[in-house]
Design a protein around this motif. Sequence first.
Motif, PDB file in Angstrom:
ATOM      1  N   GLY B  28       0.793  -1.230   0.000  1.00  0.00           N
ATOM      2  CA  GLY B  28       0.000   0.000   0.000  1.00  0.00           C
ATOM      3  C   GLY B  28       0.821   1.273   0.000  1.00  0.00           C
ATOM      4  N   ASP B  29       2.114   1.165   0.294  1.00  0.00           N
ATOM      5  CA  ASP B  29       2.960   2.366   0.299  1.00  0.00           C
ATOM      6  C   ASP B  29       3.404   2.702  -1.123  1.00  0.00           C
ATOM      7  OD1 ASP B  29       4.778   2.100   3.490  1.00  0.00           O
ATOM      8  OD2 ASP B  29       2.668   2.482   2.992  1.00  0.00           O
ATOM      9  N   LEU B  30       3.267   3.972  -1.482  1.00  0.00           N
ATOM     10  CA  LEU B  30       3.626   4.405  -2.826  1.00  0.00           C
ATOM     11  C   LEU B  30       4.994   5.080  -2.885  1.00  0.00           C
ATOM     12  CD1 LEU B  30       0.209   5.964  -3.933  1.00  0.00           C
ATOM     13  CD2 LEU B  30       1.088   3.690  -4.463  1.00  0.00           C
ATOM     14  N   SER B  31       5.489   5.498  -1.732  1.00  0.00           N
ATOM     15  CA  SER B  31       6.738   6.263  -1.701  1.00  0.00           C
ATOM     16  C   SER B  31       7.871   5.425  -1.129  1.00  0.00           C
ATOM     17  CB  SER B  31       6.540   7.537  -0.872  1.00  0.00           C
ATOM     18  OG  SER B  31       7.600   8.440  -1.098  1.00  0.00           O
ATOM     19  N   VAL B  32       9.010   5.498  -1.789  1.00  0.00           N
ATOM     20  CA  VAL B  32      10.206   4.767  -1.366  1.00  0.00           C
ATOM     21  C   VAL B  32      11.360   5.748  -1.211  1.00  0.00           C
ATOM     22  CG1 VAL B  32      11.959   3.126  -2.117  1.00  0.00           C
ATOM     23  CG2 VAL B  32       9.548   2.560  -2.386  1.00  0.00           C
ATOM     24  N   TYR B  33      12.126   5.569  -0.159  1.00  0.00           N
ATOM     25  CA  TYR B  33      13.287   6.410   0.112  1.00  0.00           C
ATOM     26  C   TYR B  33      14.526   5.509   0.211  1.00  0.00           C
ATOM     27  CZ  TYR B  33       9.475   9.199   2.166  1.00  0.00           C
ATOM     28  OH  TYR B  33       8.298   9.863   2.402  1.00  0.00           O
ATOM     29  N   SER B  94       6.669   4.937   2.757  1.00  0.00           N
ATOM     30  CA  SER B  94       5.517   5.557   3.403  1.00  0.00           C
ATOM     31  C   SER B  94       4.384   5.599   2.389  1.00  0.00           C
ATOM     32  CB  SER B  94       5.845   6.963   3.928  1.00  0.00           C
ATOM     33  OG  SER B  94       6.058   7.870   2.861  1.00  0.00           O
ATOM     34  N   VAL B  95       3.199   5.940   2.855  1.00  0.00           N
ATOM     35  CA  VAL B  95       2.024   5.843   1.978  1.00  0.00           C
ATOM     36  C   VAL B  95       2.113   6.829   0.810  1.00  0.00           C
ATOM     37  CG1 VAL B  95      -0.475   5.987   1.850  1.00  0.00           C
ATOM     38  CG2 VAL B  95       0.612   5.040   3.901  1.00  0.00           C
ATOM     39  N   ARG B  96       2.234   8.124   1.166  1.00  0.00           N
ATOM     40  CA  ARG B  96       2.220   9.154   0.105  1.00  0.00           C
ATOM     41  C   ARG B  96       3.505   9.964   0.056  1.00  0.00           C
ATOM     42  NH1 ARG B  96      -2.333   9.577   2.880  1.00  0.00           N
ATOM     43  NH2 ARG B  96      -1.479  11.327   4.032  1.00  0.00           N
ATOM     44  N   GLY B  97       4.374   9.805   1.072  1.00  0.00           N
ATOM     45  CA  GLY B  97       5.604  10.590   1.084  1.00  0.00           C
ATOM     46  C   GLY B  97       5.411  11.976   1.654  1.00  0.00           C
ATOM     47  N   ASP B  98       4.322  12.200   2.388  1.00  0.00           N
ATOM     48  CA  ASP B  98       4.098  13.509   2.987  1.00  0.00           C
ATOM     49  C   ASP B  98       4.899  13.669   4.272  1.00  0.00           C
ATOM     50  OD1 ASP B  98       0.548  13.487   2.163  1.00  0.00           O
ATOM     51  OD2 ASP B  98       2.326  14.001   0.981  1.00  0.00           O
ATOM     52  N   SER B  99       5.078  14.921   4.676  1.00  0.00           N
ATOM     53  CA  SER B  99       5.972  15.216   5.804  1.00  0.00           C
ATOM     54  C   SER B  99       5.491  14.625   7.117  1.00  0.00           C
ATOM     55  CB  SER B  99       6.135  16.720   5.956  1.00  0.00           C
ATOM     56  OG  SER B  99       4.873  17.333   6.080  1.00  0.00           O
ATOM     57  N   GLU B 101       3.980  11.831   7.580  1.00  0.00           N
ATOM     58  CA  GLU B 101       3.880  10.371   7.571  1.00  0.00           C
ATOM     59  C   GLU B 101       5.097   9.724   8.201  1.00  0.00           C
ATOM     60  OE1 GLU B 101       3.450   9.244   3.528  1.00  0.00           O
ATOM     61  OE2 GLU B 101       1.282   9.437   3.570  1.00  0.00           O
ATOM     62  N   THR B 102       4.866   8.572   8.778  1.00  0.00           N
ATOM     63  CA  THR B 102       5.962   7.763   9.296  1.00  0.00           C
ATOM     64  C   THR B 102       6.658   7.051   8.146  1.00  0.00           C
ATOM     65  OG1 THR B 102       4.800   7.391  11.367  1.00  0.00           O
ATOM     66  CG2 THR B 102       6.534   5.815  10.797  1.00  0.00           C
ATOM     67  N   GLN B 103       7.965   7.058   8.173  1.00  0.00           N
ATOM     68  CA  GLN B 103       8.740   6.267   7.220  1.00  0.00           C
ATOM     69  C   GLN B 103       9.115   4.950   7.915  1.00  0.00           C
ATOM     70  OE1 GLN B 103      12.065   8.297   5.403  1.00  0.00           O
ATOM     71  NE2 GLN B 103      10.912  10.207   5.208  1.00  0.00           N
ATOM     72  N   TYR B 104       8.834   3.857   7.268  1.00  0.00           N
ATOM     73  CA  TYR B 104       9.144   2.536   7.796  1.00  0.00           C
ATOM     74  C   TYR B 104      10.391   2.009   7.094  1.00  0.00           C
ATOM     75  CZ  TYR B 104       4.538   2.748   9.902  1.00  0.00           C
ATOM     76  OH  TYR B 104       3.450   3.121  10.646  1.00  0.00           O
ATOM     77  N   PHE B 105      11.386   1.677   7.886  1.00  0.00           N
ATOM     78  CA  PHE B 105      12.676   1.276   7.345  1.00  0.00           C
ATOM     79  C   PHE B 105      12.789  -0.243   7.212  1.00  0.00           C
ATOM     80  CE2 PHE B 105      15.543   4.973   7.196  1.00  0.00           C
ATOM     81  CZ  PHE B 105      14.725   5.926   7.768  1.00  0.00           C
ATOM     82  N   GLY B 106      13.465  -0.656   6.157  1.00  0.00           N
ATOM     83  CA  GLY B 106      13.804  -2.056   5.993  1.00  0.00           C
ATOM     84  C   GLY B 106      15.032  -2.404   6.818  1.00  0.00           C
ATOM     85  N   PRO B 107      15.447  -3.669   6.773  1.00  0.00           N
ATOM     86  CA  PRO B 107      16.575  -4.132   7.582  1.00  0.00           C
ATOM     87  C   PRO B 107      17.938  -3.724   7.037  1.00  0.00           C
ATOM     88  CG  PRO B 107      15.716  -5.917   6.277  1.00  0.00           C
ATOM     89  CD  PRO B 107      14.796  -4.763   6.050  1.00  0.00           C
ATOM     90  N   GLY B 108      17.969  -3.207   5.817  1.00  0.00           N
ATOM     91  CA  GLY B 108      19.230  -2.719   5.264  1.00  0.00           C
ATOM     92  C   GLY B 108      20.018  -3.744   4.482  1.00  0.00           C
ATOM     93  N   THR B 109      20.885  -3.239   3.620  1.00  0.00           N
ATOM     94  CA  THR B 109      21.879  -4.062   2.911  1.00  0.00           C
ATOM     95  C   THR B 109      23.246  -3.552   3.337  1.00  0.00           C
ATOM     96  OG1 THR B 109      20.502  -4.500   0.978  1.00  0.00           O
ATOM     97  CG2 THR B 109      22.898  -4.630   0.682  1.00  0.00           C
ATOM     98  N   ARG B 110      24.069  -4.467   3.828  1.00  0.00           N
ATOM     99  CA  ARG B 110      25.418  -4.082   4.249  1.00  0.00           C
ATOM    100  C   ARG B 110      26.361  -4.322   3.083  1.00  0.00           C
ATOM    101  NH1 ARG B 110      27.679  -3.282   9.323  1.00  0.00           N
ATOM    102  NH2 ARG B 110      25.688  -3.875  10.262  1.00  0.00           N
ATOM    103  N   LEU B 111      26.933  -3.239   2.563  1.00  0.00           N
ATOM    104  CA  LEU B 111      27.833  -3.322   1.410  1.00  0.00           C
ATOM    105  C   LEU B 111      29.270  -3.133   1.863  1.00  0.00           C
ATOM    106  CD1 LEU B 111      28.391  -3.321  -1.691  1.00  0.00           C
ATOM    107  CD2 LEU B 111      28.103  -0.833  -1.598  1.00  0.00           C
TER     108      LEU B 111
END
Lengths: 110, 114
Positions: B28-33, B94-99, B101-111
């Motif tokens: 359901g989230d349209l925005s990715v950071y 986040s859903v729409r990327g508005d200020s 909204e909560t941003q939900y983080f993934g577990p990350g990629t360690r490079l």
Amino acid sequence: QKEVEQDPGPLSVPEGAIVSLNCTYSNSAFQYFMWYRQYSRKGPELLMYTYSSGNKEDGRFTAQVDKSSKYISLFIRDSQPSDSATYLCAMRSGNTPLVFGKGTRLSVIA
Amino acid sequence: DSGVTQTPKHLITATGQRVTLRCSPRSGDLSVYWYQQSLDQGLQFLIQYYNGEERAKGNILERFSAQQFPDLHSELNLSSLELGDSALYFCASSVRGDSQETQYFGPGTRLLVL
């Protein structure tokens, strides 16, 4: 001067102590203030969110924003070993990207 | 579990190489950071997409590029890798990327670039 300054610690406290974490910032346009908690090898998770100045309480956590001093704080009461993590402050103005502090590493010793 | 998934979890490569990091946002989230986290710089915003379109750009190097696909998953491409690119790379959604909204983080990629 960085936009957001945060003491990296580490901060070590005994279980049950009151913990105070803080950040200072330079951009007076910041309106939205957040605290994220990041456990080792995990992504940050939102802990507290405050708009503009004032206090917000959620259980053992209290967030304070003082816009006149450009200073935000997170207080943790009755700290627990499970609170051991890195705490990141973050802030933004309008729809601008989040700006994060470098994080403070907290250890709560049982 | 935030609902955001990232692959791979770990990546070891050599200087000069190119890698692709993948992110699937929460349903359901349209925005990715995309963010980069290193010891000296902390967590730095790289780029944001909303429903397939680039919405905001941060401190993203020209060697880095990203895109968001019609199914809303996103990829971050890192090329001509340097030692200094070694870091944790996080995706958030986040859903729409508005200020507000909560941003939900993934577990990350360690490079790790060797």
